[in-house]
Design an enzyme around this catalytic site. Sequence first.
Site, PDB file in Angstrom:
ATOM      1  CG  HIS A 415      11.123 -33.107 -19.121  1.00 50.31           C
ATOM      2  ND1 HIS A 415      10.273 -34.186 -19.041  1.00 50.31           N
ATOM      3  CD2 HIS A 415      10.765 -32.442 -20.264  1.00 50.31           C
ATOM      4  CE1 HIS A 415       9.441 -34.185 -20.073  1.00 50.31           C
ATOM      5  NE2 HIS A 415       9.728 -33.128 -20.832  1.00 50.31           N
ATOM      6  CG  ASP A 419       6.885 -38.254 -18.418  1.00 49.55           C
ATOM      7  OD1 ASP A 419       8.127 -38.063 -18.528  1.00 49.55           O
ATOM      8  OD2 ASP A 419       6.366 -39.375 -18.340  1.00 49.55           O
TER       9      ASP A 419
END
Length: 443
Positions: A415, A419
Site C-alpha cells: 500500500h 493505492d
Amino acid sequence: MLSRFVRLGPSTAKVLRSSTLSSCSKRVALGVANRRHVSTKLMQGVNMRALNPSSRITGIRLPYQARWESTSVMVPQMAESLTEGSLKEFTKKEGEYIEQDELLATIETDKIDVEVNAPVSGTITKLNFKPDDTVTVGEELAQIEPGEASASSEAPKKEEEPKKEEVQPKKEEKAPKKEAPKKEEPKKQEQPKKQETPKQQETATPSFTKFSRNEERVKMNRMRLRIAERLKESQNTAASLTTFNEVDMSAVLEMRKLYKDEIIKKTGTKFGFMGLFSKACTLAAKDIPAVNAAIEGDQIVYRDYTDISVAVSTPKGLVTPVVRNAESLSVLEVEQEIVRLSSKARDGKLTLEDMAGGTFTISNGGVFGSLYGTPIINMPQTAVLGLHSVKERPVTVNGQIVSRPMMFLALTYDHRLLDGREAVTFLKTVKELIEDPRKMLLF
C-alpha cells in the site's frame, strides 16, 4: 731418466718428488671438484625437472613426481552475494576412485545447491569437511591423487564379503551352546517379572503417556532459513493489504478442452492456466504500471518489461524462478517456459540466473486444493497474485442461478506504492481477460 735422476743431488730429487706429488694431488683435486660440479648440476637438473616437467636431461632417470602430488578441490565461486554454504554430502569416501568431472560433493546455499565435480581422475586421499559443516568460497574441500583406478582398491571389498559370511555361521554355531545352559535354569523364569518393574516405573505417569511422545530435532537447511528471513522482512517492510475477487473459469475450461490435444501434438506442452493468467497480468500492468514497479530508497522504479516470478514448491521449500519478458511472449511460450523452470526446480537444477530479478509474482495454491489465501509479497516487488482451486458453485447469471466453475483470486499489494483503487482495477482487469480470453488478442 733414472740415470739423470740419480745424478742429481738429494735436494734436487726431493724438489722434483714434491712437485710431482703436488701436480698429482692437483689433478685428483680437480677430478673431485669436477665430479662435484657435475653432481651439483645433475641435482639442479632434477630439481628443475620436478618444477618444470617439460624440461628433459639426457641420460638421467628422474623420479615420477606426480605420483606423490595431490590435486586440491576448492569450494567454487557461487555468486557475488554468496560466500559460504553448508556441505550437504560427499558422493565418495576417502580411498575411493573418482572420474574426472564426476560429482564429488553438493553444497547447499541460501538459494540453490552447488555441485562440485572432480577436476581430475584419481583416488581421494583426504576429505576436509563433514556433512552440515559450513564451507567458505576458496577453502580446500578435498584432495585427489591423480592416477588410474587400481584393482587392489576394489578387490578387498569383494574379499571382505565372503569373510563376513564365513564368520556368521560360526556365531550361529556358538549360539545353541549358549542356549543350552539357559534351559537348565527353569527357576530363573521369575526374572521377567523383575524386568517389568522398571517398565512400569517408566509408564507410571498419566494415561496419555502410553502413546509415543518422542521428539526429533532437525537443523533447518539454508534455503528454509533464507525463506523465513525474506518472508519476515516482507511483513516488516511492506504495508501489505489483500483484495479479493472471483472469476468464472467457464471460457478458459472450454478453450482448454478444444485445443489441449492439438497443443500437445504440436508443442508437447500441457495447456494449463498459468500461461493465460501470466499474459493477463502483463496486459493489466500496462494500464496500472505501479503494479510492476518497485521502491528503491526514495525513488520509484517503473519498468517497461514484466518478469514474472512463478512460485514453485519443492521438497526444500518455495522457489520463484523467473519468466523473462513475459509481455513479449505468447501464451504458449509462457506456458512452455513455466514448465521448463518448474521441472528444473523440482530436480534441483535451478541456477542463480533462473531466480534473479522478477517484477511480479504469481502463486498457484489451487494445485494443492486451496480455496482462499493471502500470499506474501516477494520483496522488493510490489504485488503478488494468488490463484486458488476451481470449484463448482451456484452463481447468478442474467438473473438466473446456475452452476459455474469459479475461482477466487487474491492480490496482495504494497500500500506504500499501490493505492486501493489501482489494485482493485488491476485485479478486475485480470478477471475480465480470463472470463473472455479473446480480449487478449485485442491489446
